[in-house]
Design a protein around this motif. Structure first.
Motif, PDB file in Angstrom:
ATOM      1  N   ILE A 320       0.842  -1.198   0.000  1.00  0.00           N
ATOM      2  CA  ILE A 320       0.000   0.000   0.000  1.00  0.00           C
ATOM      3  C   ILE A 320       0.877   1.248   0.000  1.00  0.00           C
ATOM      4  CG2 ILE A 320      -1.640   1.361   1.363  1.00  0.00           C
ATOM      5  CD1 ILE A 320      -2.969  -1.220   2.231  1.00  0.00           C
ATOM      6  N   ILE A 321       1.918   1.240   0.829  1.00  0.00           N
ATOM      7  CA  ILE A 321       2.820   2.393   0.880  1.00  0.00           C
ATOM      8  C   ILE A 321       3.551   2.578  -0.445  1.00  0.00           C
ATOM      9  CG2 ILE A 321       4.914   3.310   1.956  1.00  0.00           C
ATOM     10  CD1 ILE A 321       2.550   3.570   3.755  1.00  0.00           C
ATOM     11  N   HIS A 322       4.099   1.488  -0.973  1.00  0.00           N
ATOM     12  CA  HIS A 322       4.907   1.589  -2.184  1.00  0.00           C
ATOM     13  C   HIS A 322       4.079   2.024  -3.386  1.00  0.00           C
ATOM     14  CE1 HIS A 322       7.448   0.175  -5.587  1.00  0.00           C
ATOM     15  NE2 HIS A 322       8.416   0.618  -4.793  1.00  0.00           N
ATOM     16  N   SER A 323       2.800   1.690  -3.421  1.00  0.00           N
ATOM     17  CA  SER A 323       1.952   2.047  -4.559  1.00  0.00           C
ATOM     18  C   SER A 323       1.471   3.495  -4.507  1.00  0.00           C
ATOM     19  CB  SER A 323       0.733   1.117  -4.614  1.00  0.00           C
ATOM     20  OG  SER A 323      -0.087   1.277  -3.466  1.00  0.00           O
ATOM     21  N   THR A 324       1.716   4.194  -3.424  1.00  0.00           N
ATOM     22  CA  THR A 324       1.169   5.547  -3.258  1.00  0.00           C
ATOM     23  C   THR A 324       1.665   6.534  -4.315  1.00  0.00           C
ATOM     24  OG1 THR A 324       0.886   5.174  -0.886  1.00  0.00           O
ATOM     25  CG2 THR A 324       0.873   7.463  -1.638  1.00  0.00           C
ATOM     26  N   PRO A 325       2.978   6.624  -4.617  1.00  0.00           N
ATOM     27  CA  PRO A 325       3.396   7.559  -5.670  1.00  0.00           C
ATOM     28  C   PRO A 325       2.760   7.254  -7.026  1.00  0.00           C
ATOM     29  CG  PRO A 325       5.285   6.865  -4.361  1.00  0.00           C
ATOM     30  CD  PRO A 325       4.144   5.992  -3.960  1.00  0.00           C
ATOM     31  N   THR A 326       2.568   5.965  -7.331  1.00  0.00           N
ATOM     32  CA  THR A 326       1.934   5.583  -8.592  1.00  0.00           C
ATOM     33  C   THR A 326       0.462   5.956  -8.600  1.00  0.00           C
ATOM     34  OG1 THR A 326       3.481   3.742  -8.870  1.00  0.00           O
ATOM     35  CG2 THR A 326       1.424   3.653 -10.138  1.00  0.00           C
TER      36      THR A 326
END
Length: 399
Positions: A320-326
């Motif tokens: 969830i965190i890693h997908s935030t910029p995308t």
């Protein structure tokens, strides 16, 4: 330089986890020494949670102004100061006072460091870094046990971890030039940096398409994780008749499953992608819940279900965190992640207490249904976000 900075960040994630289990490990002794009821642990954790929520919400403004490296360094210094304050406290209210800088430091560093990794590193490293957080959280009970052994005092556990945090603070200060060289700060307008913009207000962030839904998904995940950590052993003993020692061991296996699962997820995360990791992780948690509740004559299946739920939980938070910029744009990621951290702390603080109240009224049998509802909510909200993001990408492609 890149490898050196990555090593520093890994050490920082271990340090993030170190203080998190100290109070839980030491409280059986601490409350007696401080002359307060066992239930006062809830007051202490609430004070910390309020501080983390406040600093998480301010993380966008702070990080844009000072940079992730400086926010991380100052936050770890705040945490170190608070832990050394704990180690010199002799009253409960002194602990509550030191809990304020501890919460403020923990929230700011969590949001800043997670966003920095999401912007600059792959999903593989995000999973491994959070696995290292689990290593830190697993080590701290042993530190407290060492401090208490041989007639020692609980303050010694806080002093040891506080000194470790001081050492990390010095390391971060020395490494500030490395951060600037590997990933120059936003103010320098380098080509890989997100475009500069003003910090988003809470209201503006919530108006981003998909933001309310991802906050609910993150809230639900953190709520189910913290509820299982707090209540699973009691459920196994009271509702399933499992021996207390066995239940305690398997409750710890849930945490070990999260730590090991994040390490293993790092090998497949880049191939499967953040969406796949959330989906498969949620389905594994749901499978674990089903195994826990099956009315079988043996408890082995229920115990295995708890371990499977731990493995399923492992990749969800990092994904969830890693997908935030995308999902929300690199320029908005710090603001969104800051509010995600706040929603996480709300879930961790409120939902286990809500289950405690409901179980007192209806019974502990409710645990699998309660966790199952949170899993379903997380998966549904995550898929809603995916559809919003895909629809926006389609509109941008045809514009």
């Amino acid at each position: 330089m890149y490898a050196l900075l990555l090593a520093i960040i890994y050490v920082a994630f271990i340090s993030l986890g170190l203080p998190d289990s100290l109070a839980g490990a030491g409280w059986p002794v601490m409350h007696g020494d401080l002359g307060v009821p066992v239930s006062f642990a809830g007051i202490l954790t609430t004070v910390i949670a309020v501080g983390t929520i406040v600093s998480s919400l301010l993380s966008d403004r702070l990080t844009r102004r000072f940079g992730a490296a400086m926010v991380t360094t100052v936050s770890v210094a705040l945490t170190a100061t608070a832990l050394l304050g704990f180690s010199n406290s002799s009253t409960f209210w002194a602990l509550c006072l030191w809990a304020v800088p501890y919460g403020l430091g923990a929230g700011a560093v969590d949001a800043a460091l997670n966003n920095y990794v999401a912007l600059h590193y792959s999903s593989r490293h995000m999973n491994w870094l959070h696995s290292f957080w689990g290593v830190g959280a697993s080590i701290s009970p042993f530190i407290m046990s060492y401090a208490l052994s041989g007639g020692g005092h609980w303050t010694g556990g806080y002093r040891i971890v506080g000194i470790i945090q001081v050492v990390l603070t010095v390391l971060l200060i020395v490494s500030l030039p490395v951060w600037r060289k590997v990933h120059p700060p936003l103010l320098e307008h380098h080509e890989d940096a997100p475009p500069m913009s003003k910090p988003l207000s809470l209201a503006a962030t919530l108006r981003l398409p998909g933001a309310p839904q991802i906050l609910i998904a993150f809230f639900a995940y953190c709520a189910l994780e913290s509820t299982l950590i707090l209540w699973s052993a009691t459920y196994l003993v009271v509702d399933r008749g499992v021996a207390p020692a066995t239940a305690a061991a398997f409750a710890s296996f849930y945490l070990l499953g999260i730590t090991a699962g994040r390490f293993l997820s790092g090998f497949i995360a880049d191939r499967i992608g953040d969406r796949g990791m959330i989906r498969y992780g949620g389905l594994l948690v749901a499978l674990g819940v089903v195994l826990i509740v099956l009315p079988l004559p043996t408890n082995a299946v229920a115990l295995a279900g708890l371990v499977i739920a731990g493995f399923g939980s492992a990749p969800v938070y990092p994904a969830i965190i890693h997908s935030t910029p995308t999902n929300f744009g690199r320029e908005n990621s710090q603001s969104v992640i800051g509010i995600q951290m706040a929603s996480a702390y709300l879930g961790v603080t409120l939902m286990p207490m809500l289950f405690g109240a409901l179980s007192g009224w209806l019974g502990l049998w409710l645990l699998p249904a309660y966790v199952g509802a949170l899993v379903l909510l997380m998966l549904v909200m995550s898929e809603v976000v995916n559809r919003i993001v895909d629809r926006r990408a389609l509109v941008d492609a045809t514009a």
